[in-house]
Design a protein around this motif. Structure first.
Motif, mmCIF file in Angstrom:
data_model
loop_
_atom_site.group_PDB
_atom_site.id
_atom_site.type_symbol
_atom_site.label_atom_id
_atom_site.label_comp_id
_atom_site.label_asym_id
_atom_site.label_seq_id
_atom_site.Cartn_x
_atom_site.Cartn_y
_atom_site.Cartn_z
ATOM 1 N N CYS B 25 0.842 -1.188 0.000
ATOM 2 C CA CYS B 25 0.000 0.000 0.000
ATOM 3 C C CYS B 25 0.880 1.241 0.000
ATOM 4 N N ILE B 26 0.580 2.119 -0.916
ATOM 5 C CA ILE B 26 1.386 3.325 -1.079
ATOM 6 C C ILE B 26 0.632 4.509 -0.524
ATOM 7 N N SER B 27 1.385 5.412 0.102
ATOM 8 C CA SER B 27 0.764 6.636 0.596
ATOM 9 C C SER B 27 1.675 7.796 0.243
ATOM 10 N N PRO B 28 1.215 9.009 0.413
ATOM 11 C CA PRO B 28 2.084 10.154 0.093
ATOM 12 C C PRO B 28 3.200 10.328 1.116
ATOM 13 N N SER B 29 3.234 9.512 2.137
ATOM 14 C CA SER B 29 4.225 9.668 3.204
ATOM 15 C C SER B 29 5.642 9.501 2.671
ATOM 16 N N PRO B 30 6.604 10.225 3.233
ATOM 17 C CA PRO B 30 7.983 10.083 2.773
ATOM 18 C C PRO B 30 8.547 8.689 3.061
ATOM 19 N N ASP B 31 7.898 7.927 3.933
ATOM 20 C CA ASP B 31 8.381 6.582 4.236
ATOM 21 C C ASP B 31 7.972 5.581 3.171
ATOM 22 N N SER B 32 7.011 5.969 2.383
ATOM 23 C CA SER B 32 6.416 5.023 1.458
ATOM 24 C C SER B 32 7.423 4.304 0.548
ATOM 25 N N PRO B 33 8.439 5.033 -0.021
ATOM 26 C CA PRO B 33 9.417 4.329 -0.863
ATOM 27 C C PRO B 33 10.090 3.183 -0.108
ATOM 28 N N ARG B 34 10.344 3.400 1.188
ATOM 29 C CA ARG B 34 10.980 2.369 2.002
ATOM 30 C C ARG B 34 10.103 1.120 2.062
ATOM 31 N N VAL B 35 8.818 1.362 2.197
ATOM 32 C CA VAL B 35 7.870 0.254 2.242
ATOM 33 C C VAL B 35 7.883 -0.488 0.907
ATOM 34 N N ALA B 52 1.255 -2.819 -6.371
ATOM 35 C CA ALA B 52 1.237 -1.652 -5.489
ATOM 36 C C ALA B 52 -0.100 -0.956 -5.683
ATOM 37 N N ILE B 53 -0.652 -0.467 -4.591
ATOM 38 C CA ILE B 53 -1.964 0.149 -4.702
ATOM 39 C C ILE B 53 -1.979 1.460 -3.945
ATOM 40 N N TYR B 54 -2.685 2.412 -4.496
ATOM 41 C CA TYR B 54 -2.892 3.670 -3.792
ATOM 42 C C TYR B 54 -4.391 3.915 -3.766
ATOM 43 N N VAL B 55 -4.910 4.184 -2.576
ATOM 44 C CA VAL B 55 -6.344 4.446 -2.491
ATOM 45 C C VAL B 55 -6.552 5.932 -2.268
ATOM 46 N N GLU B 56 -7.309 6.491 -3.171
ATOM 47 C CA GLU B 56 -7.565 7.915 -3.121
ATOM 48 C C GLU B 56 -8.892 8.103 -2.387
ATOM 49 N N THR B 57 -8.851 8.866 -1.329
ATOM 50 C CA THR B 57 -10.090 9.136 -0.607
ATOM 51 C C THR B 57 -10.492 10.568 -0.896
ATOM 52 N N PRO B 58 -11.727 10.899 -0.663
ATOM 53 C CA PRO B 58 -12.153 12.286 -0.897
ATOM 54 C C PRO B 58 -11.241 13.269 -0.163
ATOM 55 N N ARG B 59 -10.803 12.874 1.048
ATOM 56 C CA ARG B 59 -9.929 13.750 1.817
ATOM 57 C C ARG B 59 -8.594 13.952 1.096
ATOM 58 N N GLU B 84 2.937 -4.181 -10.369
ATOM 59 C CA GLU B 84 1.779 -3.757 -11.146
ATOM 60 C C GLU B 84 1.108 -2.689 -10.291
ATOM 61 N N THR B 85 0.966 -1.457 -10.793
ATOM 62 C CA THR B 85 0.434 -0.405 -9.932
ATOM 63 C C THR B 85 -1.007 -0.087 -10.297
ATOM 64 N N THR B 86 -1.752 0.236 -9.273
ATOM 65 C CA THR B 86 -3.165 0.557 -9.467
ATOM 66 C C THR B 86 -3.501 1.692 -8.526
ATOM 67 N N GLU B 95 -11.100 -0.766 3.563
ATOM 68 C CA GLU B 95 -12.094 -1.564 2.845
ATOM 69 C C GLU B 95 -11.699 -1.779 1.394
ATOM 70 N N GLU B 96 -11.266 -0.680 0.766
ATOM 71 C CA GLU B 96 -10.866 -0.778 -0.639
ATOM 72 C C GLU B 96 -9.708 -1.745 -0.809
ATOM 73 N N ILE B 97 -8.715 -1.622 0.094
ATOM 74 C CA ILE B 97 -7.523 -2.461 -0.015
ATOM 75 C C ILE B 97 -7.904 -3.931 0.156
ATOM 76 N N SER B 98 -8.696 -4.221 1.173
ATOM 77 C CA SER B 98 -8.991 -5.629 1.424
ATOM 78 C C SER B 98 -9.854 -6.208 0.299
ATOM 79 N N ALA B 99 -10.748 -5.392 -0.266
ATOM 80 C CA ALA B 99 -11.571 -5.877 -1.367
ATOM 81 C C ALA B 99 -10.699 -6.199 -2.577
ATOM 82 N N TYR B 100 -9.797 -5.285 -2.831
ATOM 83 C CA TYR B 100 -8.905 -5.479 -3.982
ATOM 84 C C TYR B 100 -8.018 -6.705 -3.757
#
Lengths: 238, 660
Positions: B25-35, B52-59, B84-86, B95-100
């Motif tokens: 799971c990817i996030s905008p956090s600076p730690d994300s590349p490490r993950v 790799a997946i990024y979930v975009e929330t309204p926030r 494979e990125t999505t 919820e999105e992550i677990s469904a995917y």
């Protein structure tokens, strides 16, 4: 000797195996005018049958026949006849000519060829065939102002005696024995130097050059020792 | 992973399920590349396929530019490492992550450990906790971050301009609600009036968004209190119990507004995705029915402009690998030149650059490389719309999808083009060789008859009158000339098709000269010729057939350009490591400045003259070049022209044992 009918009661019979009608027409016109009898075949198959039926004195064979490879025709004929064969080739590839000579052709003509050339080849081939039967070698060979005394192994240009090395003499002798006919490089190397030297064509070139310098007035415009490029040498007699 | 690689140490290793799939799971956090790196390591160890997946929330729609860039970089990193990125959009990340994950049969999920304080989880929920709960049989790994500095607390949010008009409309709607409620007041219970305000708030929430709807909610409560709760026209109610009514009303209104907004946002997102997918599909469909690179570029530009509301340029390399514009756009050349530099960089490095990236971000466009399976196809440049809104991550991802599609289509077109060209070349070569054999057979055979017939005619000199003999001689000479011309043509065709092999043998030059002079005896009859070849001339390594051709052509040239009786000189000598051969005449010479051009194909000094067709010297040059020598022409002192060529004495001449 050049006029037919002297040695033989009949004029020589010549078989032309050639598919092109215009070439046959031109050969017929020239050869009948010169007094030869002519029979024609338009395919390899017909040609082979004619050789068996008519026993010609000489065969003119086009290498580019449609029904069979000319080289194959040569092989078939040479299994049972030693009738002289002159091949006509449209190909400029020297390898084809050499291959034809190796299989047993007596001489070759490259299209286009002139009448004089054709008649000269015919005469030489017929004479060699006759000599093979009668064995009428003369002790002295003459052409132009070149004179070779075969019994005493002496060579003269005009009145002046020329000294040849043993190999030079051997070379000259081979060409004299085949006078007028082309002799392949391989044949010369084999007979003069031996079987180990058949690929050392520069030997031949160097000795031929030496011979020219001794026998020709101008080695760059030879009158007797003619190079057949890529094939071999010919001692010109006319 | 369909096939597990053969592993020799299998017995010593724990048996693992054959079908490992890892989702990071990817996030905008600076730690994300490490993950991402951690996931890559795990995938390598397990020989697993990973995503790799990024979930975009309204926030997260409202990320700061720095976050957005970081996110894109991380996505790229994952792609680069083979994932494979999505990117998905949804309200609840877990919820999105677990469904995917379930959909894709993922066996392990990796995400970064949270860095925010624990109390936040209490209010906003923890993704890690939710995921662990929702994932069922799937293992969840939270990897540690080595960065101690907490995530910057203040995220610089993108400020949208406040739409004052929307607040105005909100006010208007609340006013209308109040008027309606005022009309209803005498006949209905107070609770029913609240419903009127609720309807009004739903309208505001659907149309004007978050800020105005909060504003409307507060306004509604105030208006209700002021106008309808006794004492009327006073904010302080008689009954303290109304305070509860106000609070509940405010909460209900806010909740309804918030939910309405969320539904609306999700619907919009879905619509947007639908539109993009349709457009992508449309573009692919159009790609399939077009095959020229220009058309493909236009189709791509049109669709991308449509979806992203931007201007698109496509730059493709030409034959010299220079980028050429293929879009439909007018810009001043000066800025374009600067922009081309950026595009060039993108093309050379295969990385995105320009506006919105870290590389050359002062450029006015964003440039993406068109990468296909066989390499770089070109560059796609995007000039964002006037609002200069940065691309959202999923938009950018989509733009990359469009770009990849375009690259593949262009590659396909290029390959088709190349195949066509190869086919054409094969055809041309076939034509050439069939022409060759046709010339060699169909022209030479009649020529043989003509030469034979004319020589037969010339033999009967005594029976012919002078006039007929002269005519026969002309026919004969011309047929000989035609033979030489056919020979030249055949030789040139062979030389150009590369079918000629130079078979060099060491031999005396005089032999080749002799053969040439003999062959051309008739042609040279009217020209005194004295070859001067010194006796000490060594053997030269040459292909005698080809050199004979050269000598023949040079002599024929001399004969053609000099009057009858004019002498021709042929000589040779050693100079350094070369043997030089010279053929000189006393003709008109070569016009100044034409010394080089006469060797060009079909070039003739006097095109109307008799003589060759301009192939002879071209053939000479080709043959001499193949021998490693040079050929050149000059004017002869005292009049006439000189042709010289060199034959290098390369290698060891063969030794001949002397007799005796």
């Amino acid at each position: 000797m050049s006029s037919p009918g002297e040695e033989k009661p009949k004029s020589p019979l010549i078989l032309v195996i050639e598919d092109d009608s215009q070439i046959r027409r031109f050969l017929r016109a020239i050869l009948t005018h010169e007094g030869y009898y002519l029979i024609e075949a338009t395919s390899a198959q017909e040609g082979i049958v004619q050789v068996g039926l008519r026993h010609p004195d000489l065969i003119i064979l086009d290498l580019g026949l449609p029904d069979k490879d000319g080289m194959e025709v040569m092989r078939v004929l040479r299994e049972w006849t030693s009738t002289p064969i002159i091949v006509l080739t449209a190909r400029s590839q020297e390898k084809d000519k050499v291959a034809a000579l190796d299989v047993g052709a007596d001489d070759y003509l490259t299209k286009p060829f002139g009448t004089n050339e054709l008649l000269a080849r015919l005469r030489v081939a017929l004479r060699h065939a006759l000599r093979a039967v009668q064995g009428s070698d003369e002790p002295v060979f003459r052409v132009g102002d070149l004179r070779v005394d075969l019994a005493y192994r002496k060579v003269f240009v005009g009145e002046k005696e020329v000294h040849l090395t043993p190999i030079e003499y051997q070379l000259l002798l081979m060409l004299i024995q085949n006078a007028g006919k082309v002799v392949t490089q391989r044949q010369l190397l084999h007979d003069v130097w031996g079987p180990d030297y058949v690929d050392e064509s520069h030997y031949l070139r160097i000795y031929m050059s030496q011979l020219r310098h001794k026998l020709e007035i101008d080695p760059t415009r030879p009158r007797y020792l003619i190079t057949e490029p890529g094939v071999g040498y010919r001692l010109k007699i006319e | 992973m369909d096939v597990e690689p053969f592993d020799q140490d299998k017995s010593t290793k724990p048996i693992r399920p054959p079908d490992e799939r890892i989702l990071v799971c990817i996030s905008p956090s600076p730690d994300s590349p490490r993950v991402v790196h951690a996931a890559k390591r795990m995938a390598d160890d397990l020989h697993a396929q990973w995503m790799a997946i990024y979930v975009e929330t309204p926030r997260r729609f409202r990320l700061s530019e720095a976050d957005r860039n970081r996110l894109i970089q991380t996505m790229r990193l994952a792609e680069h490492l083979g994932a494979e990125t999505t990117s998905l959009s949804g309200r609840r990340v877990a919820e999105e992550i677990s469904a995917y994950a379930r959909k894709r049969n993922v066996s392990r999920i990796i995400l970064g450990k949270p860095t925010h304080p624990r109390w936040r989880d209490f209010f906003f929920g923890s993704i890690v906790d939710d995921l662990v709960r929702l994932s069922g049989t799937i293992d969840v790994y939270a990897t540690s971050s080595e960065i101690d500095t907490p995530h910057p607390a203040v995220t610089q949010r993108l400020q949208k301009p406040i739409q004052w008009k929307h607040y105005g409309f909100s006010l208007l709607i609340v006013t209308l609600c109040t008027i309606l409620a005022g009309l209803m007041f005498p006949y209905f219970d107070l609770a029913n009036l609240i419903m009127v305000y609720l309807v009004g708030n739903v309208v505001v929430a659907t149309r004007y968004g978050r800020g105005p709807s909060v504003f409307a909610a507060i306004l509604s409560v105030l208006a209700f209190d002021y106008f309808f709760v006794s004492p009327h026209f006073n904010f302080a109610p008689d009954d303290a119990g109304y305070i509860v009514t106000f609070v509940v009303m405010l909460l209900v209104t806010l909740t309804i507004s918030n939910m309405t907004i969320r539904i609306k946002e999700q619907a919009e997102t879905a619509r947007e995705r639908e539109r993009r997918t349709t457009s992508l599909y449309e573009m692919s469909r159009e790609f399939a029915t077009n095959s020229s690179v220009d058309e493909l570029a236009q189709i791509a530009s049109r669709h991308i402009e449509d979806v992203f509301g931007c201007q698109v340029v496509i730059l493709l390399p030409d034959a010299n690998d220079e980028l050429q514009l293929h879009g439909i756009e007018q810009t001043s050349s000066e800025t374009m030149l600067q922009e081309l530099g950026v595009a060039r960089w993108v093309y050379d490095h295969g990385q995105a650059a320009g506006w919105g990236t870290q590389t050359m971000s002062d450029s006015e466009r964003l440039y993406l490389p068109l990468l296909a399976s066989e390499g770089k196809m070109g560059v796609l440049g995007v000039l964002p719309s006037q609002l200069r809104q940065p691309f959202k991550p999923d938009q950018l991802h989509l733009l990359e999808t469009f770009t990849n599609q375009t690259a593949l289509a262009i590659e396909r077109a290029r390959l088709t083009e190349e195949m066509g060209k190869t086919q054409l070349q094969i055809e041309a070569e076939r034509m050439r060789s069939s022409l060759l054999s046709s010339v060699s057979h169909d022209i030479r055979t009649p020529l043989a008859s003509i030469v034979g017939a004319t020589t037969g005619l010339l033999r009967q000199k005594e029976t012919l009158d002078a006039h007929t003999f002269e005519l026969a001689q002309i026919a004969h000479q011309e047929s000989e000339r035609l033979s030489r011309w056919v020979r030249n043509l055949l030789q040139l065709t062979r030389l150009e098709s590369g079918n000629v092999q130079v078979e060099k043998e060491w031999q005396p030059l005089e032999e080749v000269v002799g053969t040439t002079l003999l062959r051309l005896e008739e042609m040279l009859a009217n020209h005194p010729l004295n070859p001067e070849l010194p006796d000490e001339l060594p053997l030269v390594p040459i292909d005698s057939d080809l050199i004979e051709h050269v000598l023949g052509n040079l002599l024929e040239n001399a004969v053609n350009y000099t009057p009858n009786g004019s002498p021709i000189d042929l000589s040779a000598w050693i100079e350094g490591q070369d043997v030089i051969v010279e053929i000189a005449d006393r003709g008109p010479g070569i016009p100044q400045g034409e010394e080089e051009r006469i060797f060009d194909k079909f070039y003739r000094i006097h095109p109307t003259d008799a003589g060759g067709v301009g192939l002879g010297l071209t053939i000479c040059r080709a043959i001499i070049k193949a021998h490693g020598g040079r050929i050149w022409a000059a004017n002869r002192p005292g009049g006439g022209s000189v042709f010289r060529f060199t034959l290098p004495l390369e290698g060891e001449p063969p030794q001949v044992e002397s007799e005796g």
